[in-house]
Design a protein around this motif. Sequence first.
Motif, PDB file in Angstrom:
ATOM      1  N   PHE A   1       2.954 -10.386  -1.331  1.00 49.77           N
ATOM      2  CA  PHE A   1       1.658  -9.939  -0.575  1.00 49.77           C
ATOM      3  C   PHE A   1       2.101  -8.828   0.583  1.00 49.77           C
ATOM      4  CE2 PHE A   1       0.233 -14.704  -1.102  1.00 49.77           C
ATOM      5  CZ  PHE A   1      -0.545 -14.294  -1.878  1.00 49.77           C
ATOM      6  N   VAL A   2       3.544  -8.851   0.763  1.00 54.31           N
ATOM      7  CA  VAL A   2       3.939  -7.848   1.892  1.00 54.31           C
ATOM      8  C   VAL A   2       3.779  -6.524   0.936  1.00 54.31           C
ATOM      9  CG1 VAL A   2       5.788  -6.697   3.152  1.00 54.31           C
ATOM     10  CG2 VAL A   2       5.139  -9.401   3.175  1.00 54.31           C
ATOM     11  N   GLY A   3       4.394  -6.464  -0.533  1.00 56.44           N
ATOM     12  CA  GLY A   3       4.271  -5.288  -0.948  1.00 56.44           C
ATOM     13  C   GLY A   3       3.153  -4.728  -1.575  1.00 56.44           C
ATOM     14  N   VAL A   4       2.015  -5.356  -1.831  1.00 59.21           N
ATOM     15  CA  VAL A   4       0.806  -4.817  -2.058  1.00 59.21           C
ATOM     16  C   VAL A   4       0.075  -4.374  -0.463  1.00 59.21           C
ATOM     17  CG1 VAL A   4       0.475  -6.191  -4.198  1.00 59.21           C
ATOM     18  CG2 VAL A   4      -0.435  -7.083  -1.904  1.00 59.21           C
ATOM     19  N   PHE A   5       0.597  -4.560   0.405  1.00 55.03           N
ATOM     20  CA  PHE A   5      -0.039  -4.200   1.706  1.00 55.03           C
ATOM     21  C   PHE A   5      -0.420  -2.618   1.517  1.00 55.03           C
ATOM     22  CE2 PHE A   5      -0.492  -2.737   6.108  1.00 55.03           C
ATOM     23  CZ  PHE A   5      -1.350  -3.566   6.395  1.00 55.03           C
ATOM     24  N   PRO A   6       0.393  -1.793   1.051  1.00 56.58           N
ATOM     25  CA  PRO A   6      -0.131  -0.435   1.248  1.00 56.58           C
ATOM     26  C   PRO A   6      -1.331   0.028   0.236  1.00 56.58           C
ATOM     27  CG  PRO A   6       2.333  -0.787   0.750  1.00 56.58           C
ATOM     28  CD  PRO A   6       1.761  -2.055   0.824  1.00 56.58           C
ATOM     29  N   ALA A   7      -1.334  -0.931  -0.899  1.00 59.18           N
ATOM     30  CA  ALA A   7      -2.713  -0.784  -1.829  1.00 59.18           C
ATOM     31  C   ALA A   7      -4.045  -1.219  -0.674  1.00 59.18           C
ATOM     32  CB  ALA A   7      -2.660  -1.504  -3.037  1.00 59.18           C
ATOM     33  N   ASN A   8      -3.858  -1.954  -0.035  1.00 61.33           N
ATOM     34  CA  ASN A   8      -4.964  -2.545   0.969  1.00 61.33           C
ATOM     35  C   ASN A   8      -5.143  -1.420   1.978  1.00 61.33           C
ATOM     36  OD1 ASN A   8      -5.218  -4.628  -0.400  1.00 61.33           O
ATOM     37  ND2 ASN A   8      -4.060  -5.984   1.107  1.00 61.33           N
TER      38      ASN A   8
END
Length: 129
Positions: free
Chosen positions: A76-83
Motif C-alpha cells: 500500500f505504501v509502494g503504490v502510493f506514487p501511482a495514486n
Amino acid sequence: MARSRRSPLLLAGLLATAGVAHFAVPKSFDATIPAALPGPPRAWTYGSGAVELALAAGIALPRTRGTAARAAAAFFVGVFPANVQMAVDWRHRPEPLRTAALARLPLQIPLVLWARGVARQVTHTQEGR
C-alpha cells in the motif's frame, strides 16, 4: 471479537477485488503508472494485480496471514506514487473524477494501518498460545 476475525477476510476480499479489476479493466490502471517506471504500463498493471491476488490469498490463509499482512502494508505504501500520479493527471478532468483521484490519497493511510493491524492481530494470537 467477531469483527476482528472478519477483518483479515475483508482485507483479503478488498485486495482480491482490486487484483481482479487490474485484469478485467487494465486500461484504467495503465493510466496511473508513473512514466518513470521502465517498460510498458500494462506490465506494471498486470504485475500489481497479481501481487494483490497473492496478498489476498496470503491474508486469507491463517498460516501466512501475518507475513502477507505486513507485505500488504508495504504494498500500500509502494503504490502510493501511482495514486499521486493519478491525482496529477486527473487534475483537469471533470469534478467527480478529480475528487475521486484526490480522495484516494488519504485512503492509503487507513489501508496501511488496517494491514498492520491484521499482522499485529496474528502476532498477538501467536504470543497468547
